[in-house]
Design a protein around this motif. Structure first.
Motif, PDB file in Angstrom:
ATOM      1  N   TYR A  76       0.761  -1.314  -0.083  1.00  0.00           N
ATOM      2  CA  TYR A  76       0.026  -0.024  -0.129  1.00  0.00           C
ATOM      3  C   TYR A  76       0.963   1.404   0.079  1.00  0.00           C
ATOM      4  O   TYR A  76       0.463   2.173   0.337  1.00  0.00           O
ATOM      5  N   GLY A  77       2.016   1.236  -0.507  1.00  0.00           N
ATOM      6  CA  GLY A  77       2.925   2.261  -0.808  1.00  0.00           C
ATOM      7  C   GLY A  77       2.351   3.358  -1.123  1.00  0.00           C
ATOM      8  O   GLY A  77       2.737   4.648  -0.798  1.00  0.00           O
ATOM      9  N   GLU A  78       1.619   3.537  -2.247  1.00  0.00           N
ATOM     10  CA  GLU A  78       1.249   4.467  -3.002  1.00  0.00           C
ATOM     11  C   GLU A  78       0.001   5.369  -1.872  1.00  0.00           C
ATOM     12  O   GLU A  78      -0.388   6.436  -2.399  1.00  0.00           O
ATOM     13  N   TYR A  79      -0.272   4.669  -0.949  1.00  0.00           N
ATOM     14  CA  TYR A  79      -1.196   5.423  -0.002  1.00  0.00           C
ATOM     15  C   TYR A  79      -0.816   6.032   1.208  1.00  0.00           C
ATOM     16  O   TYR A  79      -1.348   6.719   1.996  1.00  0.00           O
ATOM     17  N   CYS A  80       0.431   5.959   1.520  1.00  0.00           N
ATOM     18  CA  CYS A  80       1.245   6.464   2.548  1.00  0.00           C
ATOM     19  C   CYS A  80       1.192   7.906   2.620  1.00  0.00           C
ATOM     20  O   CYS A  80       1.223   8.206   3.791  1.00  0.00           O
ATOM     21  N   GLY A  81       1.307   8.778   1.569  1.00  0.00           N
ATOM     22  CA  GLY A  81       0.988  10.079   1.779  1.00  0.00           C
ATOM     23  C   GLY A  81      -0.287  10.532   2.378  1.00  0.00           C
ATOM     24  O   GLY A  81      -0.278  11.439   3.156  1.00  0.00           O
ATOM     25  N   ILE A  82      -1.281   9.961   1.603  1.00  0.00           N
ATOM     26  CA  ILE A  82      -2.599  10.342   2.000  1.00  0.00           C
ATOM     27  C   ILE A  82      -2.842   9.787   3.364  1.00  0.00           C
ATOM     28  O   ILE A  82      -3.395  10.540   4.274  1.00  0.00           O
ATOM     29  N   CYS A  83      -2.482   8.666   3.858  1.00  0.00           N
ATOM     30  CA  CYS A  83      -2.452   8.366   5.157  1.00  0.00           C
ATOM     31  C   CYS A  83      -1.843   9.063   6.096  1.00  0.00           C
ATOM     32  O   CYS A  83      -2.453   9.529   7.309  1.00  0.00           O
ATOM     33  N   SER A  84      -0.548   9.746   5.778  1.00  0.00           N
ATOM     34  CA  SER A  84      -0.164  10.640   6.742  1.00  0.00           C
ATOM     35  C   SER A  84      -0.814  12.006   6.776  1.00  0.00           C
ATOM     36  O   SER A  84      -0.884  12.280   8.006  1.00  0.00           O
ATOM     37  N   ILE A  85      -1.367  12.418   5.769  1.00  0.00           N
ATOM     38  CA  ILE A  85      -2.172  13.609   5.674  1.00  0.00           C
ATOM     39  C   ILE A  85      -3.456  13.358   6.534  1.00  0.00           C
ATOM     40  O   ILE A  85      -4.058  14.367   7.338  1.00  0.00           O
ATOM     41  N   ILE A  86      -4.144  12.093   6.387  1.00  0.00           N
ATOM     42  CA  ILE A  86      -5.392  11.957   7.122  1.00  0.00           C
ATOM     43  C   ILE A  86      -4.873  11.788   8.819  1.00  0.00           C
ATOM     44  O   ILE A  86      -5.798  12.577   9.549  1.00  0.00           O
ATOM     45  N   LYS A  87      -3.805  11.287   9.162  1.00  0.00           N
ATOM     46  CA  LYS A  87      -3.453  11.363  10.557  1.00  0.00           C
ATOM     47  C   LYS A  87      -3.081  12.860  10.983  1.00  0.00           C
ATOM     48  O   LYS A  87      -3.606  13.073  12.275  1.00  0.00           O
ATOM     49  N   LYS A  88      -2.463  13.696  10.254  1.00  0.00           N
ATOM     50  CA  LYS A  88      -2.166  14.964  10.617  1.00  0.00           C
ATOM     51  C   LYS A  88      -3.396  15.856  10.906  1.00  0.00           C
ATOM     52  O   LYS A  88      -3.600  16.616  11.803  1.00  0.00           O
ATOM     53  N   GLU A  89      -4.317  15.645  10.053  1.00  0.00           N
ATOM     54  CA  GLU A  89      -5.617  16.410  10.154  1.00  0.00           C
ATOM     55  C   GLU A  89      -6.400  15.953  11.438  1.00  0.00           C
ATOM     56  O   GLU A  89      -7.108  16.898  11.884  1.00  0.00           O
ATOM     57  N   ILE A  90      -6.622  14.750  11.760  1.00  0.00           N
ATOM     58  CA  ILE A  90      -7.103  14.183  12.928  1.00  0.00           C
ATOM     59  C   ILE A  90      -6.322  14.805  14.138  1.00  0.00           C
ATOM     60  O   ILE A  90      -7.003  15.146  15.101  1.00  0.00           O
ATOM     61  N   ARG A  91      -5.122  14.786  14.152  1.00  0.00           N
ATOM     62  CA  ARG A  91      -4.291  15.236  15.160  1.00  0.00           C
ATOM     63  C   ARG A  91      -4.406  16.931  15.324  1.00  0.00           C
ATOM     64  O   ARG A  91      -4.753  17.393  16.439  1.00  0.00           O
ATOM     65  N   GLY A  97      -8.628  22.052  18.528  1.00  0.00           N
ATOM     66  CA  GLY A  97      -9.876  21.855  19.648  1.00  0.00           C
ATOM     67  C   GLY A  97      -9.563  21.950  21.023  1.00  0.00           C
ATOM     68  O   GLY A  97     -10.196  22.577  21.884  1.00  0.00           O
ATOM     69  N   GLY A  98      -8.466  21.499  21.668  1.00  0.00           N
ATOM     70  CA  GLY A  98      -7.918  21.265  23.076  1.00  0.00           C
ATOM     71  C   GLY A  98      -7.586  22.700  23.339  1.00  0.00           C
ATOM     72  O   GLY A  98      -8.014  23.361  24.409  1.00  0.00           O
ATOM     73  N   MET A  99      -6.768  23.314  22.363  1.00  0.00           N
ATOM     74  CA  MET A  99      -6.296  24.851  22.725  1.00  0.00           C
ATOM     75  C   MET A  99      -7.468  25.909  22.799  1.00  0.00           C
ATOM     76  O   MET A  99      -7.131  26.847  23.545  1.00  0.00           O
ATOM     77  N   VAL A 100      -8.411  25.529  22.038  1.00  0.00           N
ATOM     78  CA  VAL A 100      -9.500  26.881  22.146  1.00  0.00           C
ATOM     79  C   VAL A 100     -10.718  26.274  23.165  1.00  0.00           C
ATOM     80  O   VAL A 100     -11.431  26.751  23.367  1.00  0.00           O
ATOM     81  N   GLY A 101     -10.377  24.992  23.930  1.00  0.00           N
ATOM     82  CA  GLY A 101     -11.365  24.707  24.881  1.00  0.00           C
ATOM     83  C   GLY A 101     -12.455  23.924  24.337  1.00  0.00           C
ATOM     84  O   GLY A 101     -13.484  23.862  24.866  1.00  0.00           O
ATOM     85  N   ARG A 110      -2.773  13.970  26.107  1.00  0.00           N
ATOM     86  CA  ARG A 110      -2.304  12.579  26.377  1.00  0.00           C
ATOM     87  C   ARG A 110      -2.611  11.671  25.250  1.00  0.00           C
ATOM     88  O   ARG A 110      -1.731  10.979  24.742  1.00  0.00           O
ATOM     89  N   LEU A 111      -3.524  11.995  24.437  1.00  0.00           N
ATOM     90  CA  LEU A 111      -3.735  11.407  23.142  1.00  0.00           C
ATOM     91  C   LEU A 111      -2.690  11.685  22.146  1.00  0.00           C
ATOM     92  O   LEU A 111      -2.264  10.643  21.520  1.00  0.00           O
ATOM     93  N   ASN A 112      -2.309  12.775  22.228  1.00  0.00           N
ATOM     94  CA  ASN A 112      -1.146  13.262  21.440  1.00  0.00           C
ATOM     95  C   ASN A 112       0.151  13.421  21.809  1.00  0.00           C
ATOM     96  O   ASN A 112       1.020  14.086  21.192  1.00  0.00           O
ATOM     97  N   ASN A 113       0.568  12.581  22.870  1.00  0.00           N
ATOM     98  CA  ASN A 113       1.712  12.806  23.529  1.00  0.00           C
ATOM     99  C   ASN A 113       2.406  14.176  23.784  1.00  0.00           C
ATOM    100  O   ASN A 113       3.490  14.295  23.300  1.00  0.00           O
ATOM    101  N   LEU A 114       1.653  14.982  24.162  1.00  0.00           N
ATOM    102  CA  LEU A 114       2.124  16.432  24.217  1.00  0.00           C
ATOM    103  C   LEU A 114       2.379  16.820  25.861  1.00  0.00           C
ATOM    104  O   LEU A 114       2.504  17.999  26.227  1.00  0.00           O
TER     105      LEU A 114
END
Length: 145
Positions: A76-91, A97-101, A110-114
């Motif tokens: 699934y190598g051709e999907y790696c780029g889009i998978c990375s973008i999806i993870k970044k959008e979720i994060r 959302g946490g920063m603005v309350g 905790r979910l994002n190891n921050l």
């Protein structure tokens, strides 16, 4: 001959993610909130984007996406780029959302190891032994008091 993929292209995977985001927007959570007057009000809250939520959304549509994100057997190598973008959008949704309350900041951290971790005692070195100094109080003559 390789097995055909249910999600034919990376663009199709992102299109499914867009469907998930729309689903989240149109299906908020409603909770009861007590007012000072004693009345109960309904409060509508937008659900945060999560990877687990996206996987469940896909499963309910009849397929899994785990292999696309893990790149199982390098198939699934051709999907790696889009998978990375999806993870970044979720994060980004969770962090912003946490920063603005909008979401609980400590859960978001905790979910994002921050979480901030500071070592002010050992300078990053392991502790092998502990030494204790016992300091005796000044000897005072009780008769002098």
């Amino acid at each position: 001959m390789p097995k055909p993929k249910l999600i034919e292209t990376p663009e199709k995977l992102y299109s499914i993610f867009e469907e998930y985001k729309e689903y989240i927007k149109t299906n908020p959570r409603t909770i009861d909130k007590a007012l000072q007057s004693g009345k109960i009000a309904k409060e509508t809250l937008r659900v945060p984007l999560t990877m687990d939520g996206f996987e469940i959304f896909c499963f309910q549509k009849g397929f899994t996406i785990e292999h696309y994100f893990r790149n199982t057997n390098d198939s699934y190598g051709e999907y790696c780029g889009i998978c990375s973008i999806i993870k970044k959008e979720i994060r980004a949704d969770q962090i912003e959302g946490g920063m603005v309350g909008q979401y609980n900041p400590s859960i978001t951290q905790r979910l994002n190891n921050l979480t901030e971790k500071t070592d002010i005692t050992t300078d990053g070195k392991g502790i092998n032994e502990i030494k204790v100094n016992i300091i005796k109080p000044n000897n005072t003559n009780e008769n002098e008091m």
